[in-house]
Scaffold this active site. Structure first.
Site, PDB file in Angstrom:
ATOM      1  N   LYS A   1      50.858 -67.367  -3.893  1.00  0.00           N
ATOM      2  CA  LYS A   1      51.551 -67.840  -5.311  1.00  0.00           C
ATOM      3  C   LYS A   1      52.275 -67.430  -6.193  1.00  0.00           C
ATOM      4  O   LYS A   1      51.780 -66.851  -6.645  1.00  0.00           O
ATOM      5  CB  LYS A   1      50.126 -68.049  -6.010  1.00  0.00           C
ATOM      6  CG  LYS A   1      50.204 -69.546  -7.176  1.00  0.00           C
ATOM      7  CD  LYS A   1      48.831 -70.574  -7.101  1.00  0.00           C
ATOM      8  CE  LYS A   1      48.745 -71.368  -8.156  1.00  0.00           C
ATOM      9  NZ  LYS A   1      49.580 -72.376  -7.190  1.00  0.00           N
TER      10      LYS A   1
HETATM   11  N1  PY5 Z   1      50.788 -76.330  -4.150  1.00  0.00           N
HETATM   12  C1  PY5 Z   1      51.687 -75.651  -4.684  1.00  0.00           C
HETATM   13  C2  PY5 Z   1      53.142 -75.428  -4.682  1.00  0.00           C
HETATM   14  C3  PY5 Z   1      51.201 -75.089  -5.969  1.00  0.00           C
HETATM   15  O1  PY5 Z   1      51.810 -74.633  -7.072  1.00  0.00           O
HETATM   16  C4  PY5 Z   1      49.846 -75.493  -6.088  1.00  0.00           C
HETATM   17  C5  PY5 Z   1      48.884 -75.776  -7.660  1.00  0.00           C
HETATM   18  C6  PY5 Z   1      48.565 -76.332  -5.188  1.00  0.00           C
HETATM   19  C7  PY5 Z   1      49.942 -76.524  -4.117  1.00  0.00           C
HETATM   20  C8  PY5 Z   1      47.667 -76.948  -5.242  1.00  0.00           C
HETATM   21  O2  PY5 Z   1      46.471 -75.817  -5.518  1.00  0.00           O
HETATM   22  P1  PY5 Z   1      45.437 -75.763  -5.968  1.00  0.00           P
HETATM   23  O3  PY5 Z   1      44.559 -77.027  -5.413  1.00  0.00           O
HETATM   24  O4  PY5 Z   1      44.621 -74.141  -5.604  1.00  0.00           O
HETATM   25  O5  PY5 Z   1      45.158 -76.213  -7.420  1.00  0.00           O
HETATM   26  N2  PY5 Z   1      49.891 -75.515  -8.533  1.00  0.00           N
HETATM   27  C9  PY5 Z   1      48.645 -75.248 -10.014  1.00  0.00           C
HETATM   28  C10 PY5 Z   1      47.836 -75.405 -10.878  1.00  0.00           C
HETATM   29  O6  PY5 Z   1      47.358 -75.039 -11.661  1.00  0.00           O
HETATM   30  C11 PY5 Z   1      50.588 -75.261 -11.157  1.00  0.00           C
HETATM   31  C12 PY5 Z   1      51.955 -74.434 -10.879  1.00  0.00           C
HETATM   32  C13 PY5 Z   1      52.611 -75.004 -11.809  1.00  0.00           C
HETATM   33  O7  PY5 Z   1      47.703 -76.748  -9.968  1.00  0.00           O
END
Ligand code: PY5
Length: 304
Positions: free
Chosen positions: A155
């Protein structure tokens, strides 16, 4: 969506500082080159703040940092305690979002330099990220790079320029959110979410060996679909046409939680309403994050 964020304290390089004093020098490499990693974690207010899958997020944080050579001068335990400390200090009474971030600070210039790493945990009051009633999406003209272009598993801050471009493009065209294809034209993920489709009562999601972030919400949903709903869950490539013709589709992510996708490129998904399975999963998810389902209580950290 563009609310001004504020709280009283930030955990910054090992100690609590007042919000106004959590400052960084403009020479920071994190700003110039995006050399940084971050996490997004939610805390739900239910008599106290309940943080969802805190350890899993902090483990991913350390892995992302390791991948890009960022030496984080704190252990997993110290980081977890930092999160708890800043949540306590702010004495929140509503749902929150927690943003751990680490980046190269100032000192020298250039991509070769390995300036000191700065680490912060920012926590603030936060509501919904996407419309829980369903979003209209556009397949982006920007593609998710393959695993040999940028570390897709991590990330990393730099990757989010891509997502910014994708979502701004989608918004400018009147859509709520963007969906990125991978370099071979298969469905990868949203601008900040993983994606699932439902087909013949089966859950299908792009595989982790593809160009996606291995989402923690994705993992939660897969486990719950199998263990609670008794569904079949398949990880495989999804063609764009399969998305257009899916029975149901939804995003998963910490911020997005489970968000129904009701339209893609002006094709209605299902009947354009929240699907049956999507709605069951949304309901279960809200119980799980608040520790209301015994089996998954291990994922919840109560801050008292
Ligand atoms: N894919 C991307 C590109 C992401 O940024 C995120 C999470 C996910 C998948 C989902 O991952 P998880 O389920 O572990 O959260 N994005 C961030 C969030 O906090 C926000 C980024 C702007 O959900």
């Amino acid at each position: 969506m563009n609310r001004i964020i504020q709280a009283n304290y930030v955990w910054f390089n090992g100690k609590l500082v007042e919000w106004e004093n959590a400052k960084v020098h403009v020479l920071a490499q994190g700003i110039h080159y995006g050399i940084g990693v971050f996490e997004g974690i939610r805390g739900y207010y239910d008599e106290c703040i309940k943080i969802f899958r805190l350890e899993d997020h902090m483990r991913r944080f350390l892995k992302s940092a390791k991948i890009i050579h960022l030496e984080i001068p704190y252990t997993l335990e110290e980081l977890i305690n930092g999160v708890i400390e800043v949540v306590k200090a702010n004495n929140f009474k509503t749902d929150i979002y927690i943003r751990p971030v680490a980046f190269r600070g100032s000192g020298s210039i250039g991509v070769r330099a390995r300036n000191p790493v700065e680490v912060a945990v920012i926590a603030f009051e936060y509501g919904k990220y996407l419309k829980p009633t369903g979003v209209k999406c556009k397949i982006s003209s920007w593609r998710k790079p393959s695993a040999d272009s940028l570390p897709v598993y991590a990330k990393i801050a730099a990757m989010y320029l891509l997502y910014h471009l994708a979502v701004v493009e989608a918004n400018n065209c009147g859509f709520d959110e963007a969906i990125l294809l991978d370099s071979e034209g298969y469905v990868a993920e949203g601008s900040g979410e993983n994606i699932f489709i439902v087909k013949d009562e089966m859950l299908i999601t792009p595989p982790t060996y593809g160009a996606i972030l291995e989402g923690i919400t994705r993992d939660t949903v897969m486990k719950v679909a199998i263990e609670v709903l008794g569904m079949k869950v398949v990880e495989r490539r999804i063609k764009r046409e399969e998305l257009y013709t899916a029975d149901e589709a939804f995003f998963t992510g910490t911020a997005a939680e489970i968000t129904p996708i009701i339209e893609v490129d002006n094709r209605t998904i299902g009947n354009g309403q929240i699907g049956k399975i999507t709605s069951q999963l949304m309901e279960l998810y809200q119980k799980i994050v608040k520790g209301k389902i015994e089996k998954y209580r291990k994922w919840v950290t109560e801050v008292k």
